[in-house]
Motif scaffolding. Structure first.
Motif, PDB file in Angstrom:
ATOM      1  N   ALA A 228       6.064  -1.749  -3.021  1.00 41.14           N
ATOM      2  CA  ALA A 228       5.264  -2.945  -3.231  1.00 41.14           C
ATOM      3  C   ALA A 228       5.102  -3.742  -1.940  1.00 41.14           C
ATOM      4  CB  ALA A 228       5.906  -3.811  -4.299  1.00 41.14           C
ATOM      5  N   SER A 229       4.011  -4.472  -1.895  1.00 39.23           N
ATOM      6  CA  SER A 229       3.716  -5.319  -0.749  1.00 39.23           C
ATOM      7  C   SER A 229       3.812  -6.781  -1.181  1.00 39.23           C
ATOM      8  CB  SER A 229       2.301  -4.989  -0.263  1.00 39.23           C
ATOM      9  OG  SER A 229       1.855  -5.944   0.646  1.00 39.23           O
ATOM     10  N   TYR A 230       4.530  -7.575  -0.395  1.00 43.28           N
ATOM     11  CA  TYR A 230       4.781  -8.962  -0.748  1.00 43.28           C
ATOM     12  C   TYR A 230       4.241  -9.904   0.325  1.00 43.28           C
ATOM     13  CZ  TYR A 230       8.012  -7.168  -4.230  1.00 43.28           C
ATOM     14  OH  TYR A 230       8.551  -6.508  -5.297  1.00 43.28           O
ATOM     15  N   LEU A 231       3.868 -11.093  -0.086  1.00 39.22           N
ATOM     16  CA  LEU A 231       3.525 -12.136   0.877  1.00 39.22           C
ATOM     17  C   LEU A 231       3.904 -13.484   0.283  1.00 39.22           C
ATOM     18  CD1 LEU A 231       0.739 -13.592  -0.245  1.00 39.22           C
ATOM     19  CD2 LEU A 231      -0.306 -11.546   0.666  1.00 39.22           C
ATOM     20  N   ILE A 232       3.949 -14.474   1.161  1.00 41.42           N
ATOM     21  CA  ILE A 232       4.263 -15.838   0.723  1.00 41.42           C
ATOM     22  C   ILE A 232       2.957 -16.631   0.769  1.00 41.42           C
ATOM     23  CG2 ILE A 232       5.770 -17.830   1.083  1.00 41.42           C
ATOM     24  CD1 ILE A 232       7.249 -15.112   0.752  1.00 41.42           C
TER      25      ILE A 232
END
Lengths: 95, 95, 95, 95, 95
Positions: free
Chosen positions: A44-48
């Motif tokens: 998975a790819s995460y960002l804030i």
């Protein structure tokens, strides 16, 4: 924009003054085709992202990135490169 | 924005005048899910960011990229595409 | 920003007027952890950047990308998305 | 810009005011070489773009990303990072 | 910027008014090290760029991306995120 699922929160006390009061959320990118979210969370790819539409953990949302994030309500001239600008009701795919 | 861990420093004497005095730090992107940092450092992603919140090596930080980095305190009109804009206290994930 | 190693030059006679006189260099992205450059050149990533600090082939440099490249000395309003803004003396990593 | 195929729609009731009335479409990136679309949909890349040329599901389109998306008709100052700016008639490849 | 090889053309009749007359070209990213182009076309990366230097199919070119593409001649305020700004004569690599 991308579709994302809000999966967490970030607390930062010492931060840029312009970020005071910003709600910092962890967003996982989701595949538009998945009715349920994809199970491959290891990749998975995460960002804030900063919330601008009163979204919360669990919501499926629309995330805008780059300079356009600063066009979201209340983020003018802030050091923010990702903003949540919509809560998604439905996604229909004919692929 | 992304979460990162400050893991080093860069010294550059000959540089753009507008970067004079800028603290250049090496940041490793970290997975928001990891309570401890991920062990897969061979595939780690690194970038160089300018500190604007008095952060130091070992800190977990919030990094803003692109033109929005220039919205951070003191970076107006500087040739900088990544800025540290927050020191992270806690990350809570419900994924 | 990223760290890079200047590995070549590009000559282009027919180009945008605003690029007249620009020194176009080939930069290979380098891993900040590597005291010597990584040997895995088959997977190396390259970009073309405009030099603004009198750098040359072999130098380890700081490269800024995107709109921020236009903040480098002499590049205002030019069609440039990557600029060399510093020659790197040392990189210290505690990872 | 990239070539894409419109494969779906997104409905979002609670969203940024400036997105009111925006038609949000799901676009799958397509390889310019493919006369028919590539069959490798498992690795397909998707994004959400705002339509500005009256395109619809099934159309092959031209998508502009980043700040330039805000240069498309009607998207000035909107929090949008991808816009559909053309319906593609033909692609000719000599590769 | 990246180096690319022009490999095709795109025709779009229904498009943003500001794109009227724009020459839309398909560009394949090329590795600066390759004297001849890389044979691994299955993994090639393609983008659509607007020509601003009278380039044509087969030319090796310099492509600028993002907001900086709008700094190329004639592209001010257009919804374009990639522009061809130079025809490349030679690339010299010492890697």
């Amino acid at each position: 924009m991308i579709l994302g699922r809000i999966v967490g929160t970030v607390v930062s006390t010492r931060k840029d003054d312009k970020l005071a009061g910003a709600k910092l959320l962890v967003v996982r990118a989701v595949d538009p085709r998945a009715s349920a979210d994809s199970p491959k969370k290891t990749q998975a790819s995460y960002l804030i992202a900063v919330d601008t539409v009163d979204a919360g953990v669990g919501d499926k949302v629309l995330v805008v990135s780059g300079s356009s994030a600063r066009m979201a309500a209340g983020l003018k001239d802030t050091p923010v490169d990702a903003a949540i600008v919509g809560v998604v009701d439905t996604v229909e795919i004919e692929d």
